[in-house]
Design a protein around this motif. Structure first.
Motif, short mmCIF file in Angstrom:
data_model
loop_
_atom_site.label_atom_id
_atom_site.label_comp_id
_atom_site.label_asym_id
_atom_site.label_seq_id
_atom_site.Cartn_x
_atom_site.Cartn_y
_atom_site.Cartn_z
N THR A 26 -11.32 6.12 -0.86
CA THR A 26 -10.30 5.24 -0.33
C THR A 26 -9.21 5.52 -1.14
N LEU A 27 -8.19 4.61 -0.68
CA LEU A 27 -6.29 4.73 -1.48
C LEU A 27 -6.77 4.06 -1.67
N ILE A 28 -6.83 2.68 -2.42
CA ILE A 28 -6.51 2.29 -3.79
C ILE A 28 -7.60 2.30 -5.50
N LEU B 50 1.06 -1.70 0.22
CA LEU B 50 -0.02 -0.14 -0.29
C LEU B 50 0.38 1.29 -0.19
N SER B 51 2.25 0.91 1.10
CA SER B 51 2.81 2.41 0.84
C SER B 51 3.05 2.60 -0.73
N HIS C 33 -5.73 6.32 -5.46
CA HIS C 33 -5.04 6.12 -6.86
C HIS C 33 -5.53 5.33 -8.42
N TRP D 257 -8.18 9.58 2.48
CA TRP D 257 -7.42 9.94 1.16
C TRP D 257 -7.40 10.73 0.39
N TYR E 30 1.07 5.65 -2.06
CA TYR E 30 1.16 6.97 -0.98
C TYR E 30 1.19 8.43 -2.22
N GLU F 187 -5.01 -2.04 7.80
CA GLU F 187 -4.02 -0.69 7.24
C GLU F 187 -4.30 0.34 6.52
N ASN F 188 -5.58 0.95 7.25
CA ASN F 188 -6.33 2.20 7.08
C ASN F 188 -6.33 3.03 5.27
N GLU F 189 -6.73 1.98 4.49
CA GLU F 189 -6.31 2.09 3.22
C GLU F 189 -7.98 1.89 3.04
N ASN F 190 -9.15 1.67 4.05
CA ASN F 190 -10.65 2.37 4.05
C ASN F 190 -10.96 3.30 3.93
#
Length: 343
Positions: free
Chosen positions: A256-258, A26-27, A261, A89, A30, A82-85
């Motif tokens: 969310t992160l993914i 996941l990093s 991105h 973000w 970022y 992992e805070n992805e959701n």
């Protein structure tokens, strides 16, 4: 009219419902300089018991997001690891794209602020993107401080003003409560629900997007004059982006992160310049050209209908079932599109 609305609405969601994919780490997703940015208040300068943050330096503004994501992580644990959701973000990822694509640089070119050949980490107050983003950084950040989530009191942090137009920007909790009160209140409502054990993911998306769109609405006219610094294609893109966010907000896109991105792979990797013709920009990918074409289409339909299309869109997006069914339908189309795309 309804057929046209249905067609472009579906295309819009195709663009904003990109496949999630799988990230090995996941990093890797970022935003630029995330690791180098401050991750706690103690990494900022302290004067007279107050943390002093300069939001006109890219790592310092990004650090505000980093602290916000860290301090809110515990509330999103129930939605995934992992805070992805964490749906906040979307804010730092958007800011990272602005930095990477050169949109935080001085568009008037009177200074070297933001340019590779000059002060790359500088954020220009003359940048329309930087000014609008300020209120999607300072306001959610200071509202979080005010809500108690950040672990400091409201009078323990202040932001440095820009080198000019200082009165257009609020720099602490009390100033933002006075100058942009509705947006601050809506961010506080979001944080109130965030801290409630009874709030669902869908609830949080509603309050997040209410606060997000209100923040932009409250300040947009302050920075219209910045558009004169840009090429016509870029200025048109900025106006279109401001309109499209209203449609995305009504859809309550999960930020969310993914997902974000993946979404940003369709955004223009540089400033638009004179001679760029959408969707035929030679150094843009097919995905980026199509993305820009659809954004323009949505903006054009909005203008042609006098915002009637937005009213209709909001009406159809009122129920969770309608939003979910729409996303499911478009994701099915997207899957077929991906399976037929050339490798």
């Amino acid at each position: 009219m309804m057929a046209l609305l249905s067609s472009w609405a579906c295309i819009l969601i195709v663009c904003f419902s990109l496949s999630l994919g799988e990230a090995a780490n996941l990093s890797d997703l970022y935003p630029p300089l995330w690791e180098e940015s401050p991750g706690q208040f103690s990494e900022y300068r302290v004067e007279n018991g107050k943390y002093i943050i300069n939001p006109w330096i890219y790592p310092e503004r990004m650090g505000m997001y980093k602290i916000l994501l860290t301090q809110t992580a515990r509330y999103f644990e129930k939605f995934g690891p992992e805070n992805e959701n964490n749906i906040l973000w979307g804010l730092p990822l958007q800011h990272g794209w602005q930095y990477k694509s050169g949109r935080l640089a001085d568009p008037s070119q009177r200074t070297d602020c933001g340019y590779e050949s000059g002060d790359r980490l500088c954020i220009s107050v003359d940048s329309w993107w930087a000014d609008m983003n300020y209120f999607l950084c300072a306001v959610p950040f200071l509202a979080a401080v005010d809500s108690g989530i950040m672990g400091i009191s409201s009078d323990q942090v202040t932001l440095l003003p820009p080198p000019k137009d200082e009165m257009k920007f609020c720099v602490n909790v009390s100033a933002c409560q006075s100058s942009i009160s509705t947006a601050m209140r809506k961010w506080n409502i979001f944080y109130k629900h965030l801290q409630s054990p009874f709030s669902s993911f869908e609830d949080l998306l509603k309050y997040l997007w209410d606060a997000h769109t209100q923040s932009l609405h409250d300040v947009s006219e302050r920075f219209d004059h910045r558009l004169e610094y840009y090429s016509k294609p870029e200025a048109d893109f900025e106006r279109t982006w401001f309109v499209d966010v209203k449609y995305i907000g009504a859809l309550r896109l999960p930020t969310t992160l993914i997902r974000i991105h993946e979404l940003q792979k369709g955004l223009p990797p540089r400033m638009l310049v004179k001679g760029d013709r959408i969707p035929f920009i030679s150094d843009f990918s097919q995905r980026q050209n199509i993305f820009l074409f659809v954004l323009n289409l949505v903006g054009d339909v909005n203008n042609w209908t006098g915002s009637l299309s937005l009213t209709i869109w909001n009406y159809f997006m009122k129920t969770q079932n309608a939003r979910e069914k729409t996303l499911e339908f478009i994701e099915t189309i997207l899957e077929k599109f991906n399976s037929t795309s050339p490798k």
